[in-house]
Design an enzyme around this catalytic site. Sequence first.
Site, PDB file in Angstrom:
ATOM      1  N   TYR A  91       6.159  -4.907  10.614  1.00 49.87           N
ATOM      2  CA  TYR A  91       5.402  -3.922  10.627  1.00 49.87           C
ATOM      3  C   TYR A  91       4.963  -3.913  12.181  1.00 49.87           C
ATOM      4  O   TYR A  91       5.896  -3.747  12.947  1.00 49.87           O
ATOM      5  CB  TYR A  91       4.118  -4.424   9.906  1.00 49.87           C
ATOM      6  CG  TYR A  91       3.161  -3.563   9.567  1.00 49.87           C
ATOM      7  CD1 TYR A  91       3.623  -2.168   9.221  1.00 49.87           C
ATOM      8  CD2 TYR A  91       1.698  -3.566  10.014  1.00 49.87           C
ATOM      9  CE1 TYR A  91       2.545  -1.034   9.180  1.00 49.87           C
ATOM     10  CE2 TYR A  91       0.772  -2.589  10.104  1.00 49.87           C
ATOM     11  CZ  TYR A  91       1.278  -1.424   9.588  1.00 49.87           C
ATOM     12  OH  TYR A  91       0.052  -0.365   9.491  1.00 49.87           O
ATOM     13  N   LYS A 164       3.983  -0.542   5.067  1.00 53.30           N
ATOM     14  CA  LYS A 164       2.678  -1.186   4.763  1.00 53.30           C
ATOM     15  C   LYS A 164       3.041  -1.693   3.315  1.00 53.30           C
ATOM     16  O   LYS A 164       2.264  -2.670   3.003  1.00 53.30           O
ATOM     17  CB  LYS A 164       1.896   0.384   4.709  1.00 53.30           C
ATOM     18  CG  LYS A 164       1.151   0.855   5.739  1.00 53.30           C
ATOM     19  CD  LYS A 164      -0.112   0.209   6.000  1.00 53.30           C
ATOM     20  CE  LYS A 164      -0.653   0.711   7.520  1.00 53.30           C
ATOM     21  NZ  LYS A 164      -1.937  -0.241   7.966  1.00 53.30           N
TER      22      LYS A 164
END
Length: 541
Positions: A91, A164
Amino acid sequence: MTNAYNILNNPFTNKGTAFTKSERETLGLVGTLPNKVQTIEEQSQRVYEQYRLRPEGMQRRKFLMEIFNTNRTLFYYVMQQHLVELLPVVYDPVIAPAIEKYSEIFMKPQGAAFLSIDSPEDIEESLRNAAGGRKIKLIVVTDGEGILGIGDWGANGVNISVGKLMVYTAAAGIDPREVLPVSLDVGTNNQTLINDPLYLGNKHARITGDKYYAMVKQFVKIARDLFPDVYIHFEDFGRDNATKILNMYRKEIPVFNDDVQGTGIVCLSGVLGAMNISKQKFTDQIFLTFGAGTAGMGIANMLYRELLVEGMDPEEAKKHFYLVDKQGLLFNDTPGLTPEQKPFVRDRSEFENADELTNLEAVFKTVHPTVMIGTSTKPGAFTEKAIKEMASHTERPVIFPISNPTKLIEASAEDLIKWTDGRALVATGIPSDPVEYKGVTYNIGQANNALIYPGLGLGVLASQAKLVNDEMLSAAAHSLGGIVDPNEDGAAVLPPVAKLQSFTAKEAVAVAQSAIDQGLAGKDIKDAKKATEAMKWTPRY
């Protein structure tokens, strides 16, 4: 295609070398794998050793994505074993260059649904095909206009939805078979992409206005028709659309906008943590938002609502806020104010030197904020001179430079600690190493939405909540309290990512309990802890 081919090429069914002898015989896999049967622990060790051999950054992320695309269970097992190390790789911050290079390095769609504004008639079929018969409970959708701090990346932005959802599963145990990343491709205003022969999205300017909103409405309706229980997380929509879309649905169905709400919740949690350390009252603080876009106004709104929860009069609460953007302090006659900014701007008549309030230092000399949160994406904007001016007016300045990725941060944690002689209470939007200063180790909290949205999502899904309202968001923010000892020298204002899985579970229970207490939970949901534990998925074969 043979059954063996389908099993080995489906990341949800593939176990690779972990298929047992009897499974290989039953499933027609004899001879399709090396003879050695490995445990998931052995596979994980092999994957991690190979990961460590790759150069840092994008090469490591690409290797992990190969595992993700091949064997979803193994990927999440490895993630949970090395969460602190791997989270920034899959991420933020490594996802930023992965988005910029998405079209160039495209290998697999990673289970995403790609919806085009040029083919609205295909939306239902696209969602069905991408779901592949799975019961989808969570969608993360983006139109790619406001990606991280790097702007409009069109269809490349789908990577943010994939990323996400990885965090939802790794941190909160959301079943990866029940999630769907979605890209709304409405074009791009990034001319570099339009000129790029490798770009995979629609090569025209962004469609806006009625046609744009018609597509959003069509997507939401079809998604809810196909997946009646789905919770929709809107991610990285542009400044003009994010709050408007959220407000269209937040009183009707369970929706969440990470930029408007998630950033606000984690910053509220951080300020509450800072108050625990400084022993000051939340209602005594003066807040300055540096960068008054989607995230900045989401933060201001969340802090404002907390003042109301604490019993403050709405008009009095608004006087606790100052907004600073590129032109300086925002006034009610500043051109181009957004609907979100208007409630918080000031009147020029309040200041004798209103025309001079065009930079941070001048603002600090005139108003004396105790809390400053930066979402400006202006690197180095918090200068030594400005910070020392702020610190001269408050005993424990609360300073959160949360712009990301790393290259866009307003100031480093180390500089903020030194410039304030160790008095600042700091959180950053990127991972920051502890700061050694005058014999004290200052632990730096990360104002990372990953602290908030996974637990919130688990609580919403476990409780079968009909809506996600302010009370549930406040419950999420307060749930992070009590994890860090505020009396330790150099204590962080937010709990460390190393404890992400444990406090995500705590947060989920708090959110589910709030839904139950308000009558927003499913009719059979009575026990918040039991419901959240039953919802969690574990990466085991």
